[in-house]
Motif scaffolding. Sequence first.
Motif, PDB file in Angstrom:
ATOM      1  N   SER A 169      32.899  37.309  47.357  1.00  0.00           N
ATOM      2  CA  SER A 169      33.793  38.112  48.219  1.00  0.00           C
ATOM      3  C   SER A 169      34.175  39.451  47.605  1.00  0.00           C
ATOM      4  CB  SER A 169      35.116  37.384  48.458  1.00  0.00           C
ATOM      5  OG  SER A 169      34.923  36.213  49.158  1.00  0.00           O
ATOM      6  N   THR A 170      34.409  40.401  48.500  1.00  0.00           N
ATOM      7  CA  THR A 170      35.054  41.645  48.108  1.00  0.00           C
ATOM      8  C   THR A 170      36.470  41.620  48.701  1.00  0.00           C
ATOM      9  OG1 THR A 170      32.958  42.790  48.059  1.00  0.00           O
ATOM     10  CG2 THR A 170      34.921  44.168  48.192  1.00  0.00           C
ATOM     11  N   ILE A 171      37.438  41.784  47.828  1.00  0.00           N
ATOM     12  CA  ILE A 171      38.848  41.647  48.224  1.00  0.00           C
ATOM     13  C   ILE A 171      39.504  43.023  48.199  1.00  0.00           C
ATOM     14  CG2 ILE A 171      41.058  40.547  47.568  1.00  0.00           C
ATOM     15  CD1 ILE A 171      39.242  38.591  45.831  1.00  0.00           C
ATOM     16  N   LEU A 172      40.374  43.266  49.175  1.00  0.00           N
ATOM     17  CA  LEU A 172      41.182  44.491  49.123  1.00  0.00           C
ATOM     18  C   LEU A 172      42.632  44.104  48.836  1.00  0.00           C
ATOM     19  CD1 LEU A 172      41.680  47.603  49.729  1.00  0.00           C
ATOM     20  CD2 LEU A 172      42.171  46.878  52.077  1.00  0.00           C
ATOM     21  N   THR A 173      43.271  44.805  47.899  1.00  0.00           N
ATOM     22  CA  THR A 173      44.708  44.592  47.694  1.00  0.00           C
ATOM     23  C   THR A 173      45.428  45.937  47.666  1.00  0.00           C
ATOM     24  OG1 THR A 173      46.391  43.365  46.452  1.00  0.00           O
ATOM     25  CG2 THR A 173      44.704  44.465  45.133  1.00  0.00           C
ATOM     26  N   HIS A 174      46.736  45.868  47.837  1.00  0.00           N
ATOM     27  CA  HIS A 174      47.562  47.074  47.957  1.00  0.00           C
ATOM     28  C   HIS A 174      48.749  46.918  47.017  1.00  0.00           C
ATOM     29  CE1 HIS A 174      49.447  50.500  49.849  1.00  0.00           C
ATOM     30  NE2 HIS A 174      50.417  49.807  50.403  1.00  0.00           N
ATOM     31  N   CYS A 175      49.162  48.023  46.417  1.00  0.00           N
ATOM     32  CA  CYS A 175      50.304  48.024  45.503  1.00  0.00           C
ATOM     33  C   CYS A 175      50.036  47.140  44.290  1.00  0.00           C
ATOM     34  CB  CYS A 175      51.592  47.617  46.222  1.00  0.00           C
ATOM     35  SG  CYS A 175      53.086  48.066  45.276  1.00  0.00           S
ATOM     36  N   ASN A 176      51.084  46.539  43.745  1.00  0.00           N
ATOM     37  CA  ASN A 176      50.921  45.694  42.564  1.00  0.00           C
ATOM     38  C   ASN A 176      51.780  44.453  42.778  1.00  0.00           C
ATOM     39  OD1 ASN A 176      52.336  45.191  39.535  1.00  0.00           O
ATOM     40  ND2 ASN A 176      50.123  45.244  39.634  1.00  0.00           N
ATOM     41  N   SER A 177      51.105  43.396  43.189  1.00  0.00           N
ATOM     42  CA  SER A 177      51.803  42.125  43.415  1.00  0.00           C
ATOM     43  C   SER A 177      51.296  41.093  42.432  1.00  0.00           C
ATOM     44  CB  SER A 177      51.551  41.654  44.848  1.00  0.00           C
ATOM     45  OG  SER A 177      51.647  40.250  44.919  1.00  0.00           O
ATOM     46  N   SER A 178      52.204  40.508  41.657  1.00  0.00           N
ATOM     47  CA  SER A 178      51.795  39.479  40.693  1.00  0.00           C
ATOM     48  C   SER A 178      51.215  38.268  41.412  1.00  0.00           C
ATOM     49  CB  SER A 178      52.963  38.975  39.859  1.00  0.00           C
ATOM     50  OG  SER A 178      53.938  39.920  39.732  1.00  0.00           O
ATOM     51  N   ALA A 179      51.777  37.938  42.576  1.00  0.00           N
ATOM     52  CA  ALA A 179      51.285  36.758  43.306  1.00  0.00           C
ATOM     53  C   ALA A 179      49.863  37.011  43.821  1.00  0.00           C
ATOM     54  CB  ALA A 179      52.235  36.431  44.447  1.00  0.00           C
ATOM     55  N   ALA A 180      49.645  38.192  44.404  1.00  0.00           N
ATOM     56  CA  ALA A 180      48.294  38.518  44.897  1.00  0.00           C
ATOM     57  C   ALA A 180      47.310  38.594  43.722  1.00  0.00           C
ATOM     58  CB  ALA A 180      48.325  39.841  45.665  1.00  0.00           C
ATOM     59  N   LEU A 181      47.750  39.187  42.620  1.00  0.00           N
ATOM     60  CA  LEU A 181      46.862  39.293  41.442  1.00  0.00           C
ATOM     61  C   LEU A 181      46.514  37.919  40.887  1.00  0.00           C
ATOM     62  CD1 LEU A 181      48.001  42.309  39.255  1.00  0.00           C
ATOM     63  CD2 LEU A 181      45.998  42.063  40.687  1.00  0.00           C
ATOM     64  N   GLU A 182      47.470  37.009  40.937  1.00  0.00           N
ATOM     65  CA  GLU A 182      47.222  35.658  40.422  1.00  0.00           C
ATOM     66  C   GLU A 182      46.117  34.974  41.248  1.00  0.00           C
ATOM     67  OE1 GLU A 182      48.748  34.739  37.610  1.00  0.00           O
ATOM     68  OE2 GLU A 182      47.741  32.788  37.602  1.00  0.00           O
ATOM     69  N   VAL A 183      46.131  35.183  42.552  1.00  0.00           N
ATOM     70  CA  VAL A 183      45.073  34.623  43.419  1.00  0.00           C
ATOM     71  C   VAL A 183      43.717  35.182  42.996  1.00  0.00           C
ATOM     72  CG1 VAL A 183      44.168  34.603  45.789  1.00  0.00           C
ATOM     73  CG2 VAL A 183      46.643  34.294  45.387  1.00  0.00           C
ATOM     74  N   ILE A 184      43.674  36.495  42.834  1.00  0.00           N
ATOM     75  CA  ILE A 184      42.410  37.170  42.500  1.00  0.00           C
ATOM     76  C   ILE A 184      41.926  36.729  41.105  1.00  0.00           C
ATOM     77  CG2 ILE A 184      41.383  39.444  42.030  1.00  0.00           C
ATOM     78  CD1 ILE A 184      43.444  40.566  44.142  1.00  0.00           C
ATOM     79  N   ILE A 185      42.837  36.714  40.162  1.00  0.00           N
ATOM     80  CA  ILE A 185      42.456  36.382  38.781  1.00  0.00           C
ATOM     81  C   ILE A 185      42.006  34.922  38.675  1.00  0.00           C
ATOM     82  CG2 ILE A 185      43.393  36.117  36.421  1.00  0.00           C
ATOM     83  CD1 ILE A 185      44.965  38.779  37.000  1.00  0.00           C
ATOM     84  N   GLN A 186      42.730  34.032  39.348  1.00  0.00           N
ATOM     85  CA  GLN A 186      42.308  32.620  39.277  1.00  0.00           C
ATOM     86  C   GLN A 186      40.959  32.405  39.973  1.00  0.00           C
ATOM     87  OE1 GLN A 186      44.817  29.253  39.423  1.00  0.00           O
ATOM     88  NE2 GLN A 186      46.687  30.358  38.916  1.00  0.00           N
ATOM     89  N   ALA A 187      40.689  33.147  41.034  1.00  0.00           N
ATOM     90  CA  ALA A 187      39.371  33.038  41.696  1.00  0.00           C
ATOM     91  C   ALA A 187      38.280  33.475  40.718  1.00  0.00           C
ATOM     92  CB  ALA A 187      39.345  33.902  42.957  1.00  0.00           C
ATOM     93  N   HIS A 188      38.554  34.570  40.031  1.00  0.00           N
ATOM     94  CA  HIS A 188      37.599  35.088  39.046  1.00  0.00           C
ATOM     95  C   HIS A 188      37.410  34.094  37.891  1.00  0.00           C
ATOM     96  CE1 HIS A 188      35.754  37.850  36.162  1.00  0.00           C
ATOM     97  NE2 HIS A 188      36.720  37.555  35.316  1.00  0.00           N
ATOM     98  N   ARG A 189      38.527  33.574  37.396  1.00  0.00           N
ATOM     99  CA  ARG A 189      38.439  32.639  36.256  1.00  0.00           C
ATOM    100  C   ARG A 189      37.751  31.334  36.629  1.00  0.00           C
ATOM    101  NH1 ARG A 189      44.337  33.362  33.278  1.00  0.00           N
ATOM    102  NH2 ARG A 189      43.943  35.472  32.499  1.00  0.00           N
ATOM    103  N   SER A 190      37.792  30.982  37.921  1.00  0.00           N
ATOM    104  CA  SER A 190      37.125  29.738  38.329  1.00  0.00           C
ATOM    105  C   SER A 190      35.616  29.945  38.476  1.00  0.00           C
ATOM    106  CB  SER A 190      37.727  29.219  39.640  1.00  0.00           C
ATOM    107  OG  SER A 190      37.315  30.061  40.702  1.00  0.00           O
ATOM    108  N   GLY A 191      35.162  31.152  38.160  1.00  0.00           N
ATOM    109  CA  GLY A 191      33.717  31.399  38.122  1.00  0.00           C
ATOM    110  C   GLY A 191      33.164  32.094  39.358  1.00  0.00           C
ATOM    111  N   LYS A 192      34.059  32.447  40.310  1.00  0.00           N
ATOM    112  CA  LYS A 192      33.554  33.123  41.511  1.00  0.00           C
ATOM    113  C   LYS A 192      33.241  34.580  41.198  1.00  0.00           C
ATOM    114  CE  LYS A 192      35.803  29.993  44.625  1.00  0.00           C
ATOM    115  NZ  LYS A 192      36.986  29.660  45.390  1.00  0.00           N
ATOM    116  N   GLU A 193      32.142  35.051  41.769  1.00  0.00           N
ATOM    117  CA  GLU A 193      31.764  36.465  41.621  1.00  0.00           C
ATOM    118  C   GLU A 193      32.571  37.227  42.653  1.00  0.00           C
ATOM    119  OE1 GLU A 193      29.347  38.255  39.984  1.00  0.00           O
ATOM    120  OE2 GLU A 193      28.740  36.557  38.712  1.00  0.00           O
ATOM    121  N   ILE A 194      33.507  38.035  42.200  1.00  0.00           N
ATOM    122  CA  ILE A 194      34.285  38.795  43.184  1.00  0.00           C
ATOM    123  C   ILE A 194      34.337  40.271  42.804  1.00  0.00           C
ATOM    124  CG2 ILE A 194      35.776  36.909  43.999  1.00  0.00           C
ATOM    125  CD1 ILE A 194      37.924  38.023  42.035  1.00  0.00           C
ATOM    126  N   LYS A 195      34.589  41.070  43.840  1.00  0.00           N
ATOM    127  CA  LYS A 195      34.836  42.497  43.609  1.00  0.00           C
ATOM    128  C   LYS A 195      36.171  42.818  44.255  1.00  0.00           C
ATOM    129  CE  LYS A 195      30.122  44.140  43.670  1.00  0.00           C
ATOM    130  NZ  LYS A 195      29.057  44.466  44.572  1.00  0.00           N
TER     131      LYS A 195
END
Length: 304
Positions: A119-145
């Motif tokens: 997936s390619t994800i779009l985010t806005h501003c700086n949200s720790s909760a949104a970043l946690e979703v993105i980072i955990q997806a990445h750490r679980s081995g998913k290829e994301i942009k």
Amino acid sequence: MHPGVKEIGEGIREMRIRGAGRIARAAAEALKIYAEDFSGSRDEFIQGVEKVKEYLLDTRPTAVSLRNAVYYVVNRMKGESVDELRESVIRNAEEFITLSKEAVKKIGKFGAQRIRDGSTILTHCNSSAALEVIIQAHRSGKEIKVFNTETRPWLQGHITSRRLAEEGIDVTMIVDSAVRYFMRDIDVVVVGADTIASNGAVINKIGTSQIALVAHEARVPFMVAAETYKFSPETVIGKLVEIEERPAEEIADPKEFPGVKFRNPVFDATPPEYIDAIITEVGIISPYIAYQIIKEVMQFGVES
Ligand code: RI2
């Protein structure tokens, strides 16, 4: 005002401490510091807590997380002696901070499951909760942009880009007005929230509602990552969420623009029809059940 409390309060007001979750935890910490350092009578303590509460509530108006944190700590204050009262404030503050941090981790876990590999994800501003979703997806081995907006005028997007790059995530920063141009490359939008009203409307950084409209037009799913203490109990009784307007100087130097007026609202409301899901620590929900979260699930404080 106690200097430690003031340091936190002014830090929140001047946005050295920012992000709805962080300011909530900082407010709880301020009450804890006050309780730890207090010496005096029971009545003086109760009056002092009330003053600190009012002071903290006055720092920034929009994020209900701040109010819910303060009420969580203050409404649960109990005890006969001054020491019992002090200890209960310290305990409540620590409990809130722990629950809040755990909530963000759980949101990351639930949200990451919803991010598809590639997936390619779009985010806005700086949200720790949104970043946690993105980072955990990445750490679980998913290829994301990730594409992230710079987020005028405070440029919180810079923090987001740096954090994602540090994590080794493929990240591209764009200007806020380029969102529609890039939406064709986006698979899912993930943003945070400052406040969620009982009708499911999400109040988040200015520009969020435009992004939601563009995502809706392009049929791109729009998800919000938010702890349950971002839900506003007061909106159940019809209270409107106050949108903070900050100084013109954050946009440009007004002295260089004689005769020009500036407006700088820093949040906007995205209606529930543009939101596919809200990722909370109790699970992923439709915005239309926001009221149930407030009524049945919220363990965080409500004004008594
Ligand atoms: P977390 C921020 O507000 C942004 O609007 C962000 O989306 C929201 O708080 C939630 O952030 P500001 O303090 O609680 O930058 O998810 O005005 O970190």
